[in-house]
Design an enzyme around this catalytic site. Structure first.
Site, mmCIF file in Angstrom:
data_model
loop_
_atom_site.group_PDB
_atom_site.id
_atom_site.type_symbol
_atom_site.label_atom_id
_atom_site.label_comp_id
_atom_site.label_asym_id
_atom_site.label_seq_id
_atom_site.Cartn_x
_atom_site.Cartn_y
_atom_site.Cartn_z
ATOM 1 N N GLY A 35 52.354 51.243 21.465
ATOM 2 C CA GLY A 35 51.593 50.571 22.741
ATOM 3 C C GLY A 35 52.553 49.716 23.614
ATOM 4 C CE LYS A 193 29.093 35.075 41.813
ATOM 5 N NZ LYS A 193 29.796 36.197 41.975
ATOM 6 N N GLY A 227 26.970 43.348 39.264
ATOM 7 C CA GLY A 227 25.689 42.440 39.213
ATOM 8 C C GLY A 227 25.642 41.600 40.447
#
Ligand code: R5P
Length: 295
Positions: A35, A193, A227
């Site tokens: 990785g 929000k 969302g």
């Protein structure tokens, strides 16, 4: 000036180089089986201004690490000035300590860029410009933010949304969306929000607007879970709005986000190429190239 696209921004880096009348210089990179990242730069960088173009999503940690390796190597090879263009800058949303003990991730990533020798960092539509302004004095390197919102507005005007109403889905981008609404010409509003800092859950306060039959463009910096956009779209459609375009600079859709947007009633989804996506795309190559000419 040498334009070097990072592995995350080959196509955009090439487009930026072409806008500047140049050919990009590509690096070699690979990922080891465990990785780890490997990068190899061209060696002819002595006394040159080197522009590294590397977005940092998806897989922000890998992409940031690749960029740090590229910048430090360019420095080691004697580059005179290193400009890091992060079309999307990951971690910029954590730009404050909202809760005690939280990592100030945005600042830490900026520190890392500075530590490897970056002289100029260029970001497109940083999450919060005010937070960036507060952090700037802490850094010796110059940090520049370019907005793509006017390029998006121009595209929408030419593509079915001339004279549309402009909406900011939260207070954070209220000012810039209000500015772009003057170009769009159809009026402006914002929703609110509220985020619970512990659970991360958000609720939206949808205002009543006079939108019967009017087309609306919702401008946000990011689409991630979808969302925010889908709540705003529903709020508009329930009030009888016309067509709604969900527009963002950075498309970072997670699984299920596209369905959420379509189910809410998005008629169009438009993003830029700061991150490659399946959405209708407006390129920021010209914007970045024009900015680089001013350095
Ligand atoms: C947050 O304040 C941003 O401006 C975006 O509204 C947010 O990141 C979008 O995320 P999601 O698509 O998950 O609602």
């Amino acid at each position: 000036m040498i334009i070097i696209p990072g592995p995350a921004s080959n196509a955009l880096g090439e487009a930026i180089a072409h806008k500047l009348g140049q050919e990009p210089v590509f690096i070699r990179n690979k990922i080891f089986p465990d990785g780890e990242n490997y990068v190899q730069l061209p060696t002819e960088l002595k006394d040159k201004t080197v522009v590294l173009i590397q977005t940092t999503a998806p897989e922000p940690d890998r992409k940031i690490m690749q960029l740090l390796f590229m910048a430090r190597t360019a420095k080691d090879l004697g580059a005179k000035r290193i400009v890091a263009v992060l079309p999307y800058m990951a971690y910029a949303r954590q730009d404050k300590r909202f809760l005690e003990g939280e990592a100030l991730s945005f600042d830490i990533v900026l520190d890392l860029l500075e530590a490897v020798g970056v002289d100029d960092t260029v970001i497109i539509d940083v999450h919060c410009e005010d937070a960036l302004e507060e952090l700037k004095p802490k850094h010796k390197m110059r940090i520049h933010n370019i907005t793509a919102i006017f390029a998006l507005a121009e595209y929408l005007q030419k593509n079915g949304y001339a004279g549309a109403y402009s909406l900011s889905p939260d207070i954070g981008r209220k000012e810039i969306v209000e500015r772009v609404s003057k170009v769009m010409g159809g009026g402006f509003a914002f929703f609110e929000k509220v985020r619970d800092r512990y659970t991360g859950k958000t609720t939206m306060v949808v205002k009543n607007l006079d939108l019967k039959g009017k087309n609306v463009v919702i401008f946000d910096d990011i689409i991630s879970s979808g969302g925010t956009m889908s709540r705003a779209i529903r709020g508009l459609k329930e009030q009888g709005s016309g067509r709604v375009a969900a527009v963002c600079t950075h498309a970072l859709p997670v699984a299920g986000a596209n369905e959420k947007l379509r189910n809410a009633g998005a008629d169009r989804i438009v993003a830029t190429d700061t991150v490659e996506s399946v959405y209708e795309t407006v390129s920021i190559a010209g914007l970045v190239a024009d900015f680089l000419k001013t350095l």
